[in-house]
Design an enzyme around this catalytic site. Structure first.
Site, PDB file in Angstrom:
ATOM      1  N   SER A  85       0.810  -1.223   0.000  1.00 36.80           N
ATOM      2  CA  SER A  85       0.000   0.000   0.000  1.00 36.80           C
ATOM      3  C   SER A  85       0.837   1.265   0.000  1.00 36.80           C
ATOM      4  O   SER A  85       0.284   2.364  -0.032  1.00 36.80           O
ATOM      5  CB  SER A  85      -0.922   0.000   1.217  1.00 36.80           C
ATOM      6  OG  SER A  85      -0.180   0.144   2.417  1.00 36.80           O
ATOM      7  N   THR A 216      -2.299   3.017   3.312  1.00 35.35           N
ATOM      8  CA  THR A 216      -1.488   4.238   3.388  1.00 35.35           C
ATOM      9  C   THR A 216      -0.758   4.179   4.708  1.00 35.35           C
ATOM     10  O   THR A 216      -1.166   3.432   5.591  1.00 35.35           O
ATOM     11  CB  THR A 216      -2.455   5.462   3.427  1.00 35.35           C
ATOM     12  OG1 THR A 216      -3.216   5.485   2.232  1.00 35.35           O
ATOM     13  CG2 THR A 216      -1.741   6.778   3.597  1.00 35.35           C
ATOM     14  N   THR A 234       1.645   7.050   0.395  1.00 36.54           N
ATOM     15  CA  THR A 234       0.835   5.941  -0.124  1.00 36.54           C
ATOM     16  C   THR A 234       1.142   5.641  -1.589  1.00 36.54           C
ATOM     17  O   THR A 234       1.646   6.507  -2.307  1.00 36.54           O
ATOM     18  CB  THR A 234      -0.662   6.309  -0.018  1.00 36.54           C
ATOM     19  OG1 THR A 234      -1.463   5.174  -0.314  1.00 36.54           O
ATOM     20  CG2 THR A 234      -1.049   7.422  -0.972  1.00 36.54           C
ATOM     21  N   ARG A 244      -4.779   9.604 -11.075  1.00 32.36           N
ATOM     22  CA  ARG A 244      -5.664   9.783  -9.904  1.00 32.36           C
ATOM     23  C   ARG A 244      -4.818  10.169  -8.678  1.00 32.36           C
ATOM     24  O   ARG A 244      -3.797   9.558  -8.397  1.00 32.36           O
ATOM     25  CB  ARG A 244      -6.429   8.487  -9.636  1.00 32.36           C
ATOM     26  CG  ARG A 244      -7.342   8.519  -8.400  1.00 32.36           C
ATOM     27  CD  ARG A 244      -6.685   7.952  -7.175  1.00 32.36           C
ATOM     28  NE  ARG A 244      -7.608   7.812  -6.045  1.00 32.36           N
ATOM     29  CZ  ARG A 244      -7.238   7.511  -4.816  1.00 32.36           C
ATOM     30  NH1 ARG A 244      -5.969   7.300  -4.531  1.00 32.36           N
ATOM     31  NH2 ARG A 244      -8.124   7.391  -3.850  1.00 32.36           N
ATOM     32  N   THR A 267      -6.344   7.456   6.661  1.00 33.37           N
ATOM     33  CA  THR A 267      -6.074   6.393   5.695  1.00 33.37           C
ATOM     34  C   THR A 267      -7.422   5.832   5.248  1.00 33.37           C
ATOM     35  O   THR A 267      -8.433   6.033   5.921  1.00 33.37           O
ATOM     36  CB  THR A 267      -5.217   5.260   6.305  1.00 33.37           C
ATOM     37  OG1 THR A 267      -5.922   4.702   7.425  1.00 33.37           O
ATOM     38  CG2 THR A 267      -3.871   5.760   6.787  1.00 33.37           C
ATOM     39  N   GLY A 268      -7.422   5.129   4.119  1.00 35.88           N
ATOM     40  CA  GLY A 268      -8.675   4.557   3.624  1.00 35.88           C
ATOM     41  C   GLY A 268      -9.136   5.261   2.359  1.00 35.88           C
ATOM     42  O   GLY A 268      -8.321   5.826   1.622  1.00 35.88           O
TER      43      GLY A 268
HETATM   44  N1  GLY Z   1      -5.923   7.044   1.296  1.00 39.18           N
HETATM   45  C1  GLY Z   1      -5.175   6.684   0.182  1.00 39.18           C
HETATM   46  C2  GLY Z   1      -5.806   6.954  -1.088  1.00 39.18           C
HETATM   47  O1  GLY Z   1      -7.017   6.966  -1.185  1.00 39.18           O
HETATM   48  O2  GLY Z   1      -5.087   7.154  -2.048  1.00 39.18           O
END
Ligand code: GLY
Length: 363
Positions: A85, A216, A234, A244, A267-268
């Site tokens: 990640s 992350t 991340t 993105r 995170t998430g």
């Molecule tokens: N929290 C990491 C992402 O959505 O890229």
């Protein structure tokens, strides 16, 4: 404490009491947690950051700046090929290219640095720290970020590990019967790990699940002088559309520091965190008087209340995705909360590094 904020907080508390009577979910928002009573120096990270908080703690106690400490801490995980990640070994975008995002914020100077869509450089948080230190800018992206890193001597490397490449190939093969990548069921020729072919078609059920991540690493540190820094890094959403950018490099979303108040990180599912300015909001909630645990829960509640798209909700109307928030107040109180069960966070203080559960907003 700002008096206008204080009034809002009291009003919110009254609403909470009312919600308790009416049974509204708002009653779950304001809840203290164990770290709320902690005082003094501390490092806090996401659950994958036990090694990061230990390193940041040691460096802080050697007298290193808190920004250097958090960046050196997360670097251990950025360089770890087994954490899919973050950094080297992170899952790639839909074209099989690893694109990394990171941000750093230094409380004493209120400066921030960030990079997004950075390719071929293992340690994006270290590059973000150089943006903070060496430039008058906050964020560099894509080729510009890479050229900046190379100019500073960061080595250019292939970040796609064999493990991540195999995951990406399996993801491509799982799409559907109508594209030109055959599903395992459609293949009449399979290869084992040594490259030996057989005519036995595999079903997806015979293989390990394809790894997906919005994972992350976030890390915040507070030293004995009351100086705070934070950092989030991340590889972002796995198999994302090239270009993105998630929440991690967005100041106020993936992390935020106000040295007079505290710090926060997330995170998430990055899109949801960006749309609610999650980390900035957590710091604001602490300024209004919430404890770190309460602030984390209140941010998640806000995200849940603002989630309107049916595909992001379960049958009970709750978010079906994970976000975990982390917060630390300037006096050393800390906390974390998570949208769905299973989130954890890491802490290091005089008692040493350890992993703790983050309390879920929804069961
Ligand atoms: N929290 C990491 C992402 O959505 O890229």
């Amino acid at each position: 404490m700002n008096t206008i904020h204080r009034r809002h907080f009291i009003a919110a508390g009254s609403l909470t009491a009312l919600a308790g009577i009416t049974g509204s979910a708002a009653a779950t928002t304001y809840r203290k947690g164990p770290g709320d009573d902690h005082r003094g120096p501390v490092c806090v990270a996401s659950g994958n950051g036990v090694r990061a908080v230990a390193k940041a703690w040691d460096l802080m106690h050697e007298g290193r700046d808190t920004a250097e400490a958090v960046v050196a801490g997360v670097r251990i995980v950025e360089e770890d090929p087994n954490d899919m990640s973050v950094g080297f070994g992170g899952l790639p975008n839909e074209r099989g290219v690893v694109q990394l995002d990171a941000s750093v914020m230094h409380g004493p100077t209120h400066k921030a640095g960030a990079v997004a869509c950075l390719e071929n450089i293992k340690t994006p948080a270290s590059v973000a720290l150089e943006v903070l230190r060496r430039t008058d800018h906050v964020m560099l992206v894509g080729l510009g970020a890479k050229e900046f890193a190379i100019a500073l001597g960061f080595p250019e490397e292939n970040l796609l590990t064999e493990q991540a490449r195999q995951a990406w190939l399996r993801w491509k093969a799982s799409h559907g019967p109508d594209d030109d990548w055959l599903n395992p069921e459609q293949m009449d020729w399979q290869f084992d790990d040594q490259g030996h072919g057989t005519h036995t078609a595999l079903s997806m059920a015979d293989k390990d699940p394809i790894p997906f991540t919005t994972g992350t690493i976030h890390c915040s540190a507070l030293n004995a002088k009351g100086e705070i820094s934070a950092c989030t890094t991340t590889s972002g959403l796995s198999y994302k559309i090239p270009g993105r950018v998630g929440d991690s490099p967005i100041i106020g979303a993936g992390m935020y520091v106000d040295n007079a108040i505290g710090s926060a990180g997330a995170t998430g599912r990055g899109e949801s965190v960006i749309q609610s300015c999650g980390s900035f909001l957590a710091v604001q909630y602490m300024d209004q008087g919430m404890t770190p645990n309460e602030a984390c829960r209140a941010v998640l509640k806000r995200i849940a209340d603002r989630t309107k798209q049916k595909r992001l909700l379960n049958a009970k109307g709750e978010p079906n995705f994970q976000v975990t928030m982390y917060a630390m107040r300037k006096d050393g109180a800390y906390g974390s909360a998570t949208m769905r069960p299973g989130g954890t966070f890491a802490v290091c203080d005089d008692e040493g590094p350890r992993q703790l559960p983050s309390e879920p907003l929804f069961d």
